[in-house]
Design a protein around this motif. Sequence first.
Motif, PDB file in Angstrom:
ATOM      1  N   GLY A   1       0.811  -1.209   0.000  1.00 18.24           N
ATOM      2  CA  GLY A   1       0.000   0.000   0.000  1.00 18.24           C
ATOM      3  C   GLY A   1       0.847   1.262   0.000  1.00 18.24           C
ATOM      4  O   GLY A   1       1.969   1.289   0.512  1.00 18.24           O
TER       5      GLY A   1
ATOM      6  N   HIS B   1      -3.138  -2.713   2.711  1.00 17.79           N
ATOM      7  CA  HIS B   1      -3.868  -1.538   2.236  1.00 17.79           C
ATOM      8  C   HIS B   1      -3.652  -0.382   3.203  1.00 17.79           C
ATOM      9  O   HIS B   1      -3.691  -0.569   4.420  1.00 17.79           O
ATOM     10  CB  HIS B   1      -5.371  -1.837   2.172  1.00 17.79           C
ATOM     11  CG  HIS B   1      -5.770  -2.686   1.007  1.00 17.79           C
ATOM     12  ND1 HIS B   1      -6.743  -2.313   0.115  1.00 17.79           N
ATOM     13  CD2 HIS B   1      -5.333  -3.889   0.584  1.00 17.79           C
ATOM     14  CE1 HIS B   1      -6.897  -3.250  -0.801  1.00 17.79           C
ATOM     15  NE2 HIS B   1      -6.047  -4.224  -0.537  1.00 17.79           N
TER      16      HIS B   1
ATOM     17  N   ASP C   1      -8.487  -3.806   5.025  1.00 14.93           N
ATOM     18  CA  ASP C   1      -8.578  -2.409   4.614  1.00 14.93           C
ATOM     19  C   ASP C   1      -9.545  -1.720   5.562  1.00 14.93           C
ATOM     20  O   ASP C   1     -10.422  -2.369   6.153  1.00 14.93           O
ATOM     21  CB  ASP C   1      -9.086  -2.323   3.162  1.00 14.93           C
ATOM     22  CG  ASP C   1      -8.863  -0.958   2.522  1.00 14.93           C
ATOM     23  OD1 ASP C   1      -8.224  -0.088   3.159  1.00 14.93           O
ATOM     24  OD2 ASP C   1      -9.313  -0.754   1.375  1.00 14.93           O
TER      25      ASP C   1
ATOM     26  N   HIS D   1      -9.984  -3.852  -5.290  1.00 13.99           N
ATOM     27  CA  HIS D   1      -9.836  -2.550  -4.663  1.00 13.99           C
ATOM     28  C   HIS D   1     -11.043  -1.653  -4.907  1.00 13.99           C
ATOM     29  O   HIS D   1     -11.786  -1.829  -5.882  1.00 13.99           O
ATOM     30  CB  HIS D   1      -8.589  -1.840  -5.201  1.00 13.99           C
ATOM     31  CG  HIS D   1      -7.304  -2.447  -4.742  1.00 13.99           C
ATOM     32  ND1 HIS D   1      -6.958  -3.742  -5.008  1.00 13.99           N
ATOM     33  CD2 HIS D   1      -6.276  -1.926  -4.022  1.00 13.99           C
ATOM     34  CE1 HIS D   1      -5.767  -4.000  -4.483  1.00 13.99           C
ATOM     35  NE2 HIS D   1      -5.339  -2.916  -3.876  1.00 13.99           N
TER      36      HIS D   1
END
Length: 349
Positions: free
Chosen positions: A66, A107, A149, A229
């Motif tokens: 990330g 993430h 995330d 994503h």
Amino acid sequence: MRSLVATTAVALSVVLVAGCGTDSEGGDAPASSSSATPVAAEPAVAPAPTVTPAGRVIEVGNEPEGVVIGTSGIAAVGVRRPDAITLVNVRTGSVVRSIPTAGAPRHLELAGPDGPVILPLETSNTITELSFDGTFGPIATGVGDLPHDAVRTSDGTLVGTNEHGGGALFIRDGKLVKSLPAGPPQPGGVAAVGRYAAMADVQGNGVFIYDGTTMTEVASKRIGTRLTHAHALGDGLVAFADTDGGAVLIERITPQVTDVARIDAPGKPYGLSYDARTKTLLVTLGSSNTLRLVDMTDPAKPRIKGDVPTVQQANSVAMDPVTGIVAVTGSAPGEASSLQIIPADQLPR
């Protein structure tokens, strides 16, 4: 071998504790809570580049994943084995320092224009925040099973994805206050849209919408093939990388999910970022070591500006919101691990 930019390790300890169907509204067909083909979408395994990557390539640590960039021009890059956040000044191309983390970051999201960085540490079932000065914020431990995330909704709630446990996680004041079961059996990326969090399921069950204020699932819709994503574009719009479908899907969240556009993105699209100044969407195309830039001035009619060659295994991307400099993580392990910094004047217009 590229020359290594010296880093200063800042030892900060994090307390660890190993971790932890609703109806859809509206007329859309609800997403299923169990996939008929329970195989998760994964990034492409990219070959070594055959074209020289644009810009400059530096070392930041092993398997960078990330990346986010604040208004100060400092990028936070998650690296693994050893686990850390590497801070990089993308305007000078220099590493500022490396901050060890108690768990692997993957993430990363910004809670505000210049941070803090929302930091899910997957391997320790922890979600915390990190300012660009290296200060950790509240630490929520025992958070799900591989929290993947997390984003902050407008009411201040952190909504996270419980990748191996399914469903959503809700954190307030550094504490896990609620978790919901699937919903998404294997949630991946998530994007904040006001009070809502839009969550992608990597097993192919589409999108699930959660209200951060009421901590409930409020809508869902099956879209694409298998998503990974999600990234907010403003004005209620979210881009979803349909990694197995070779496209980026633009959806409006009200909280109902409405199709707006489909952007062709062959080659396992994965990382997403957005520049609000120029209304440009950035997409990494993993199998071809390529970054695609898309003009989103008219969200219903996206225009592909062009492609840029990247480092190997371009899994994530971010843009400096002030200068337009782009950072791309080369997530291949070992010698191929890298961060690519692309000046704004080398990007297609």
